[in-house]
Design a protein around this motif. Structure first.
Motif, PDB file in Angstrom:
ATOM      1  N   GLY A 247       0.832  -1.200   0.000  1.00 36.07           N
ATOM      2  CA  GLY A 247       0.000   0.000   0.000  1.00 36.07           C
ATOM      3  C   GLY A 247       0.861   1.241   0.000  1.00 36.07           C
ATOM      4  O   GLY A 247       2.098   1.171   0.167  1.00 36.07           O
ATOM      5  N   PRO A 248       0.268   2.398  -0.209  1.00 35.22           N
ATOM      6  CA  PRO A 248       1.052   3.640  -0.286  1.00 35.22           C
ATOM      7  C   PRO A 248       1.799   3.948   1.010  1.00 35.22           C
ATOM      8  O   PRO A 248       1.189   4.008   2.073  1.00 35.22           O
ATOM      9  N   HIS A 249       3.095   4.123   0.885  1.00 33.92           N
ATOM     10  CA  HIS A 249       3.941   4.506   2.017  1.00 33.92           C
ATOM     11  C   HIS A 249       5.327   4.875   1.489  1.00 33.92           C
ATOM     12  O   HIS A 249       5.646   4.627   0.319  1.00 33.92           O
ATOM     13  N   LEU A 250       6.140   5.467   2.337  1.00 39.20           N
ATOM     14  CA  LEU A 250       7.549   5.751   2.016  1.00 39.20           C
ATOM     15  C   LEU A 250       8.435   4.824   2.819  1.00 39.20           C
ATOM     16  O   LEU A 250       8.350   4.788   4.055  1.00 39.20           O
ATOM     17  N   HIS A 251       9.279   4.069   2.122  1.00 36.80           N
ATOM     18  CA  HIS A 251      10.310   3.270   2.797  1.00 36.80           C
ATOM     19  C   HIS A 251      11.586   4.112   2.779  1.00 36.80           C
ATOM     20  O   HIS A 251      12.090   4.481   1.713  1.00 36.80           O
ATOM     21  N   TYR A 252      12.112   4.409   3.961  1.00 39.25           N
ATOM     22  CA  TYR A 252      13.252   5.328   4.092  1.00 39.25           C
ATOM     23  C   TYR A 252      14.416   4.634   4.773  1.00 39.25           C
ATOM     24  O   TYR A 252      14.247   4.006   5.831  1.00 39.25           O
ATOM     25  N   GLU A 253      15.604   4.733   4.170  1.00 36.32           N
ATOM     26  CA  GLU A 253      16.812   4.098   4.718  1.00 36.32           C
ATOM     27  C   GLU A 253      17.932   5.115   4.871  1.00 36.32           C
ATOM     28  O   GLU A 253      18.042   6.079   4.102  1.00 36.32           O
ATOM     29  N   ILE A 254      18.791   4.874   5.866  1.00 36.53           N
ATOM     30  CA  ILE A 254      20.067   5.579   6.004  1.00 36.53           C
ATOM     31  C   ILE A 254      21.164   4.523   6.041  1.00 36.53           C
ATOM     32  O   ILE A 254      21.071   3.554   6.802  1.00 36.53           O
TER      33      ILE A 254
END
Length: 277
Positions: A247-254
């Motif tokens: 579903g709509p979302h932001l996957h964010y990594e550092i």
């Protein structure tokens, strides 16, 4: 007919005259007060008084300026220390001894006021340089929120995979949001990838220097190009559900030198020092 009485003087005038004469004699014998001449203040005296007053005012202003400079320098150093401490706790590279003197010593020799004032000015300038350097470093590091106002739906670490239904490593954090919600760069840097990337779907990757990179995945659209220089807070795309997504979302990594690290530490650091920047 004249009545004589032992209780009434026979001749009032004859008895009052000696008393009045005695009073006049006593008054005449008292020394007369001397008249002290009033000396007008000369022009030189007026000038001297004015210069004394002016000197006292200037001295008071100088003391106030010295105190103001010292206070500003102290507050500036305290702000710089607060930013440095937050960055260090987040694991970001910063010289913890920046701005601090090496081991030195010696006898104390008093300085004249002019030299002390110049020293206070120099100390404030050093404090401001240190603070601005740390602020710039903080602005460049990826410590800000990529999706302000959106809640975190999945944290960093081991979790149950939504497709395989077994435990697996989640290399970032997910922000829940509507498709089309803007995504911002969390730090300044250079776009090194902008396009489709397998399970990431539409992906933007930014190199922030010193081995630090950030990844923004599952985007519905990409607003930047590879090689483009990015500033903190620039819009780089929008939330979507492309790639391996439920579903709509932001996957964010550092990542540090390619190894994933928990972004939550950086987000907390950004929240703590946002008002100081």
């Amino acid at each position: 007919l004249r009545v004589e009485s032992a209780f009434w003087p026979q001749d009032h005038a004859s008895q009052d005259e000696p008393v009045a004469a005695d009073k006049r004699a006593i008054f005449e014998q008292q020394p007369k007060p001397a008249l002290i001449p009033i000396k007008a203040e000369s022009d030189d005296d007026k000038k001297a008084s004015l210069f004394d007053s002016l000197g006292a005012s200037l001295a008071a202003i100088e003391v106030e300026q010295m105190q103001s400079l010292e206070t500003l320098a102290t507050e500036t150093y305290e702000t710089a220390d607060a930013i440095r401490e937050v960055l260090v706790q987040a694991g970001l590279p910063v010289d913890v001894d920046f701005g601090k003197d090496e081991g030195v010593g010696g006898p104390l020799v008093d300085l004249d006021p002019e030299v002390i004032f110049e020293e206070r000015v120099r100390e404030l300038e050093d404090a401001l340089v240190q603070l601005e350097t740390l602020k710039q470093s903080a602005r460049d590091y990826p410590i800000f929120n990529p999706a302000p106002g959106q809640s975190v739906s999945s944290s960093f670490g081991v979790r149950r995979d939504p497709f395989l239904r077994r435990r697996a490593m989640h290399s970032g954090i997910d922000f829940r949001g509507r498709t089309g919600t803007p995504i911002q760069s969390t730090g300044a840097g250079k776009v090194v990838r902008a396009g489709w990337a397998g399970g990431y779907g539409r992906l933007v990757e930014i190199d922030h220097g010193n081995g630090w990179t950030t990844r923004y995945a599952h985007m519905s659209r990409i607003d930047v190009k590879t090689g483009e220089r990015i500033s903190t807070g620039d819009q780089i795309g929008a939330i979507g559900s492309t790639g391996r997504s439920t579903g709509p979302h932001l996957h964010y990594e550092i990542r540090k030198n390619g190894k994933a690290t928990d972004p939550i530490h950086f987000l907390r650091a950004g929240n703590q020092i946002a008002d100081l920047l």
